[in-house]
Design a protein around this motif. Structure first.
Motif, PDB file in Angstrom:
ATOM      1  N   ARG A  71      -0.159  -1.600 -11.554  1.00  0.00           N
ATOM      2  CA  ARG A  71      -1.391  -0.804 -11.427  1.00  0.00           C
ATOM      3  C   ARG A  71      -2.076  -1.068 -10.088  1.00  0.00           C
ATOM      4  O   ARG A  71      -2.601  -0.151  -9.462  1.00  0.00           O
ATOM      5  N   LEU A  73      -0.593  -1.962  -7.320  1.00  0.00           N
ATOM      6  CA  LEU A  73       0.190  -1.293  -6.290  1.00  0.00           C
ATOM      7  C   LEU A  73      -0.040   0.214  -6.297  1.00  0.00           C
ATOM      8  O   LEU A  73      -0.093   0.852  -5.244  1.00  0.00           O
ATOM      9  N   GLU A  74      -0.195   0.802  -7.486  1.00  0.00           N
ATOM     10  CA  GLU A  74      -0.494   2.231  -7.568  1.00  0.00           C
ATOM     11  C   GLU A  74      -1.841   2.549  -6.945  1.00  0.00           C
ATOM     12  O   GLU A  74      -2.003   3.551  -6.251  1.00  0.00           O
ATOM     13  N   ARG A  75      -2.847   1.688  -7.184  1.00  0.00           N
ATOM     14  CA  ARG A  75      -4.179   1.910  -6.592  1.00  0.00           C
ATOM     15  C   ARG A  75      -4.122   1.805  -5.067  1.00  0.00           C
ATOM     16  O   ARG A  75      -4.754   2.585  -4.372  1.00  0.00           O
ATOM     17  N   ILE A  76      -3.366   0.849  -4.572  1.00  0.00           N
ATOM     18  CA  ILE A  76      -3.234   0.709  -3.119  1.00  0.00           C
ATOM     19  C   ILE A  76      -2.550   1.943  -2.535  1.00  0.00           C
ATOM     20  O   ILE A  76      -2.988   2.489  -1.515  1.00  0.00           O
ATOM     21  N   GLN A  77      -1.500   2.410  -3.203  1.00  0.00           N
ATOM     22  CA  GLN A  77      -0.791   3.599  -2.727  1.00  0.00           C
ATOM     23  C   GLN A  77      -1.713   4.810  -2.769  1.00  0.00           C
ATOM     24  O   GLN A  77      -1.732   5.630  -1.846  1.00  0.00           O
ATOM     25  N   HIS A  78      -2.494   4.926  -3.842  1.00  0.00           N
ATOM     26  CA  HIS A  78      -3.411   6.067  -3.979  1.00  0.00           C
ATOM     27  C   HIS A  78      -4.485   6.015  -2.880  1.00  0.00           C
ATOM     28  O   HIS A  78      -4.864   7.025  -2.311  1.00  0.00           O
ATOM     29  N   THR A  79      -4.994   4.806  -2.601  1.00  0.00           N
ATOM     30  CA  THR A  79      -6.018   4.654  -1.570  1.00  0.00           C
ATOM     31  C   THR A  79      -5.468   4.995  -0.187  1.00  0.00           C
ATOM     32  O   THR A  79      -6.149   5.641   0.607  1.00  0.00           O
ATOM     33  N   LEU A  80      -4.247   4.570   0.084  1.00  0.00           N
ATOM     34  CA  LEU A  80      -3.665   4.860   1.395  1.00  0.00           C
ATOM     35  C   LEU A  80      -3.284   6.321   1.548  1.00  0.00           C
ATOM     36  O   LEU A  80      -3.217   6.827   2.671  1.00  0.00           O
ATOM     37  N   ALA A  81      -3.050   7.015   0.451  1.00  0.00           N
ATOM     38  CA  ALA A  81      -2.671   8.419   0.506  1.00  0.00           C
ATOM     39  C   ALA A  81      -3.847   9.325   0.819  1.00  0.00           C
ATOM     40  O   ALA A  81      -3.666  10.473   1.194  1.00  0.00           O
ATOM     41  N   ARG A  82      -5.064   8.841   0.689  1.00  0.00           N
ATOM     42  CA  ARG A  82      -6.238   9.683   0.951  1.00  0.00           C
ATOM     43  C   ARG A  82      -6.358  10.067   2.371  1.00  0.00           C
ATOM     44  O   ARG A  82      -6.129   9.607   3.329  1.00  0.00           O
TER      45      ARG A  82
END
Length: 82
Positions: A71, A73-82
């Protein structure tokens, strides 16, 4: 106009000049420089480490770790995708 005369370069002057620059003359008249030991060892070591990482890549296994890590890692990926 008188011709310019230059002082003769004595062997002692040539030796002191090459000692100051750190260069010596080889058989073909080209400058020869010596490398420090780390200038050879460090690139060889870096190559060996990187080659070992590439060659050992087939041994990677998935872990059954805590789902919280996934979870995060998913949040980090989601944050970087913004």
């Amino acid at each position: 106009m008188p011709a310019r005369t230059y002082p003769r370069r004595t062997p002692a002057a040539i030796t002191s000049a090459t000692a100051a620059t750190g260069a010596a003359r080889g058989a073909g008249g080209t400058a020869v420089t010596r490398l420090p030991w780390w200038a050879v060892v460090l690139p060889v070591l870096a190559f060996a480490v990187l080659f070992g990482l590439i060659a050992g890549g087939g041994e990677a296994h998935a872990t059954d770790g805590d789902p919280a890590v996934g979870r995060i890692l998913e949040r980090i990926q989601h944050t970087l995708a913004r």
